[in-house]
Design a protein around this motif. Structure first.
Motif, short mmCIF file in Angstrom:
data_model
loop_
_atom_site.label_atom_id
_atom_site.label_comp_id
_atom_site.label_asym_id
_atom_site.label_seq_id
_atom_site.Cartn_x
_atom_site.Cartn_y
_atom_site.Cartn_z
N SER A 150 -59.55 -11.80 27.34
CA SER A 150 -59.86 -12.47 28.61
C SER A 150 -59.71 -11.47 29.75
O SER A 150 -58.80 -10.64 29.73
CB SER A 150 -58.92 -13.66 28.85
N PRO A 151 -60.58 -11.54 30.74
CA PRO A 151 -60.46 -10.61 31.87
C PRO A 151 -59.32 -11.02 32.80
O PRO A 151 -58.68 -12.06 32.62
CB PRO A 151 -61.82 -10.74 32.57
N GLU A 152 -59.07 -10.18 33.80
CA GLU A 152 -58.04 -10.47 34.79
C GLU A 152 -58.35 -11.76 35.54
O GLU A 152 -59.50 -12.13 35.73
CB GLU A 152 -57.93 -9.31 35.78
N GLY A 153 -57.30 -12.43 35.97
CA GLY A 153 -57.46 -13.61 36.81
C GLY A 153 -57.83 -14.89 36.08
O GLY A 153 -58.09 -15.90 36.72
N LYS A 154 -57.84 -14.87 34.75
CA LYS A 154 -58.22 -16.06 33.98
C LYS A 154 -56.97 -16.77 33.44
O LYS A 154 -55.89 -16.20 33.35
CB LYS A 154 -59.13 -15.67 32.82
N ASN A 155 -57.17 -18.04 33.07
CA ASN A 155 -56.07 -18.86 32.55
C ASN A 155 -56.11 -18.89 31.03
O ASN A 155 -57.19 -18.90 30.42
CB ASN A 155 -56.17 -20.29 33.09
N ILE A 156 -54.93 -18.96 30.43
CA ILE A 156 -54.79 -19.16 28.98
C ILE A 156 -53.90 -20.39 28.80
O ILE A 156 -52.82 -20.49 29.39
CB ILE A 156 -54.16 -17.93 28.28
N TYR A 157 -54.39 -21.32 27.99
CA TYR A 157 -53.69 -22.59 27.82
C TYR A 157 -53.14 -22.71 26.39
O TYR A 157 -53.82 -22.40 25.42
CB TYR A 157 -54.64 -23.77 28.05
N LEU A 158 -51.90 -23.17 26.30
CA LEU A 158 -51.31 -23.56 25.02
C LEU A 158 -50.95 -25.04 25.12
O LEU A 158 -50.19 -25.43 26.01
CB LEU A 158 -50.06 -22.73 24.70
N ARG A 159 -51.54 -25.85 24.23
CA ARG A 159 -51.27 -27.29 24.25
C ARG A 159 -50.72 -27.70 22.89
O ARG A 159 -51.19 -27.23 21.85
CB ARG A 159 -52.55 -28.07 24.55
N THR A 160 -49.73 -28.57 22.91
CA THR A 160 -49.15 -29.08 21.67
C THR A 160 -49.16 -30.60 21.70
O THR A 160 -49.03 -31.23 22.76
CB THR A 160 -47.70 -28.58 21.48
N TYR A 161 -49.35 -31.19 20.50
CA TYR A 161 -49.43 -32.65 20.37
C TYR A 161 -48.61 -33.05 19.14
O TYR A 161 -48.66 -32.39 18.11
CB TYR A 161 -50.87 -33.11 20.15
N ILE A 162 -47.90 -34.15 19.27
CA ILE A 162 -47.18 -34.73 18.13
C ILE A 162 -47.52 -36.21 18.08
O ILE A 162 -47.34 -36.94 19.07
CB ILE A 162 -45.65 -34.56 18.26
N ASP A 163 -48.07 -36.64 16.93
CA ASP A 163 -48.28 -38.08 16.77
C ASP A 163 -47.72 -38.50 15.42
O ASP A 163 -47.02 -37.73 14.75
CB ASP A 163 -49.76 -38.45 16.93
N GLY A 164 -48.06 -39.71 14.98
CA GLY A 164 -47.44 -40.25 13.77
C GLY A 164 -47.77 -39.53 12.50
O GLY A 164 -47.00 -39.56 11.53
N GLU A 165 -48.94 -38.83 12.43
CA GLU A 165 -49.38 -38.24 11.17
C GLU A 165 -49.44 -36.71 11.17
O GLU A 165 -49.40 -36.09 10.12
CB GLU A 165 -50.76 -38.78 10.80
N LYS A 166 -49.57 -36.14 12.34
CA LYS A 166 -49.79 -34.68 12.35
C LYS A 166 -49.18 -34.03 13.59
O LYS A 166 -48.86 -34.69 14.59
CB LYS A 166 -51.29 -34.37 12.31
N ASN A 167 -49.04 -32.70 13.48
CA ASN A 167 -48.70 -31.85 14.62
C ASN A 167 -49.94 -31.02 14.94
O ASN A 167 -50.53 -30.42 14.04
CB ASN A 167 -47.54 -30.91 14.27
N ALA A 168 -50.34 -31.00 16.20
CA ALA A 168 -51.56 -30.28 16.57
C ALA A 168 -51.25 -29.25 17.65
O ALA A 168 -50.37 -29.43 18.49
CB ALA A 168 -52.63 -31.27 17.05
N PHE A 169 -52.02 -28.17 17.61
CA PHE A 169 -51.85 -27.06 18.55
C PHE A 169 -53.22 -26.60 19.02
O PHE A 169 -54.17 -26.53 18.23
CB PHE A 169 -51.12 -25.89 17.87
N GLU A 170 -53.31 -26.27 20.29
CA GLU A 170 -54.59 -25.82 20.84
C GLU A 170 -54.34 -24.62 21.75
O GLU A 170 -53.46 -24.64 22.62
CB GLU A 170 -55.24 -26.96 21.63
#
Length: 402
Positions: A311-331
């Motif tokens: 990614s070039p300068e000045g851009k955003n990087i997102y880390l998202r996490t989710y927990i529900d009844g059946e799975k753990n998710a990451f983005e």
């Protein structure tokens, strides 16, 4: 190598020889002997004998060129380093000298005894490192050939096991190709940060006043970045080795995913580019998951580091996490260069580099390692990507309990 380092100067100007001899006499360590020949033909003859440890070659040798002499010597398999000397600085000559195999490029009258002696030492050490890599490569070649012969003999003795042995040969071929690509890639990927460290370390010596502090800091930052690159390369090799051998330990335990993710982003914040922001978001009331913390760290650190790198300068990087009844998710989402559509099917292949990422340092192992770890955990990884808009990786893992 013998105690005295034998240096041959190939220069058609006797005055330059006398000046060089005087410079040698001021070397701090009296372990160098300087010899001189004054023509292209004499230089070519002496190089063919390979009786010296390093060669200093003048750019102008009468009507002939020192560059041509260096190029032919390299083509003929000379192992000792050749350093080009010229009367004036010229970036084109400098670049051409490096391309044809010169170990260094020095401008006459612009270097002192310490700089010349250091150039000779570094050139010899670099040549030794290259020779060692070639020896290791030859040893690996012999081992592969020996193993292939053994397997061929086994085929003759055990015709009934033909199918199984053919699979073993195919695996051997794959390992051979992997070895060749590894040696080529390692030679390049290690050489780049090591050269940066060496050049910055030598330049730091020149900046000794408070006014030079900003310059010192610049080179210290370059050294830190190069060391980080080496650590990432070694981590990739170690992870791949463990995966290939099936020796990856699995030790799940409960930990706070939100705290884990925040610390991970703090860890990689030191390698962000100017203006880049790391943004973390968590969804769900639960915060604790039961999983192998080290494997999760390896997966996410690879994805986030890639997002920063591509990614070039000045851009955003997102880390998202989710927990529900059946799975753990990451983005992991970025706003980077993206992956060409025609190349996306190869993304998780070992050593694969997209065409728009070739000029960015990397081993081509990170995503292959991520995919294999996700598979090991019984999960799934997918992605979407558009050129110059960014890439989003999504991982879904089954929930485990203690």
């Amino acid at each position: 190598m013998h105690d005295t380092i034998k240096v041959l100067l190939i220069d058609d100007d006797e005055e330059d020889y006398l000046i060089t001899r005087d410079i040698f006499s001021e070397f701090p360590a009296k372990k160098y002997s300087l010899q001189w020949v004054s023509s292209y033909a004499q230089g070519k003859e002496q190089i063919s004998k390979q009786a010296h440890d390093v060669y200093l070659v003048d750019y102008r040798l009468g009507a002939e060129s020192g560059l041509e002499l260096i190029e032919k010597a390299v083509q003929n398999g000379i192992t000792a380093p050749l350093i080009l000397l010229t009367g004036q600085g010229d970036i084109e000559i400098d670049e051409k000298a490096m391309r044809i195999g010169a170990a260094d490029y020095l401008v006459k009258g612009k270097f002192n005894p310490h700089q010349l002696e250091r150039s000779i030492r570094y050139a010899i050490k670099d040549a030794q490192n290259i020779a060692e890599i070639k020896n290791l490569n030859a040893e690996l070649e012999n081992r592969v050939e020996e193993r292939t012969r053994e397997l061929a003999e086994a085929i003759q003795e055990l015709a009934q096991s033909k199918s199984e042995l053919l699979k073993a040969l195919e695996k051997e071929k794959e390992l051979n190709e992997m070895k060749s690509r590894f040696v080529t890639m390692a030679s390049h990927e290690f050489r780049t940060p090591l050269s940066t460290i060496l050049s910055s370390a030598s330049l730091i010596d020149r900046y000794k006043t408070e006014e030079d502090d900003s310059k010192r800091q610049k080179h210290i930052t370059r050294i830190k970045g190069s060391v980080q690159n080496l650590i990432e390369i070694l981590d990739s090799f170690l992870s791949l080795s463990k995966l290939e051998e099936g020796k990856v330990p699995y030790a799940p335990a409960e930990f706070d995913l939100k705290d884990f993710s925040e610390k991970l982003l703090e860890e990689v914040s030191s390698i962000t580019k100017e203006g880049q922001k790391l943004i973390y978001e968590h969804q769900g009331n639960e915060k604790a998951i039961f999983e192998d913390r080290q494997i999760m760290h390896t997966i996410l650190i690879n994805l986030v580091s890639n997002s920063i790198k591509y990614s070039p300068e000045g851009k955003n990087i997102y880390l998202r996490t989710y927990i529900d009844g059946e799975k753990n998710a990451f983005e992991v989402q970025d706003e980077g260069i993206g992956i060409p559509l025609t190349e996306q099917k190869h993304l998780f292949e070992r050593f694969f580099r997209a065409k728009n990422a070739i000029n960015i340092q990397g081993t081509g192992l990170g995503l292959n390692i991520v995919k294999r770890y996700v598979d090991m955990l019984g999960g799934n990884i997918s992605f979407t990507s558009n050129i110059n808009s960014g890439t989003t990786f999504t991982i879904s893992l089954p929930k485990h309990s203690d």
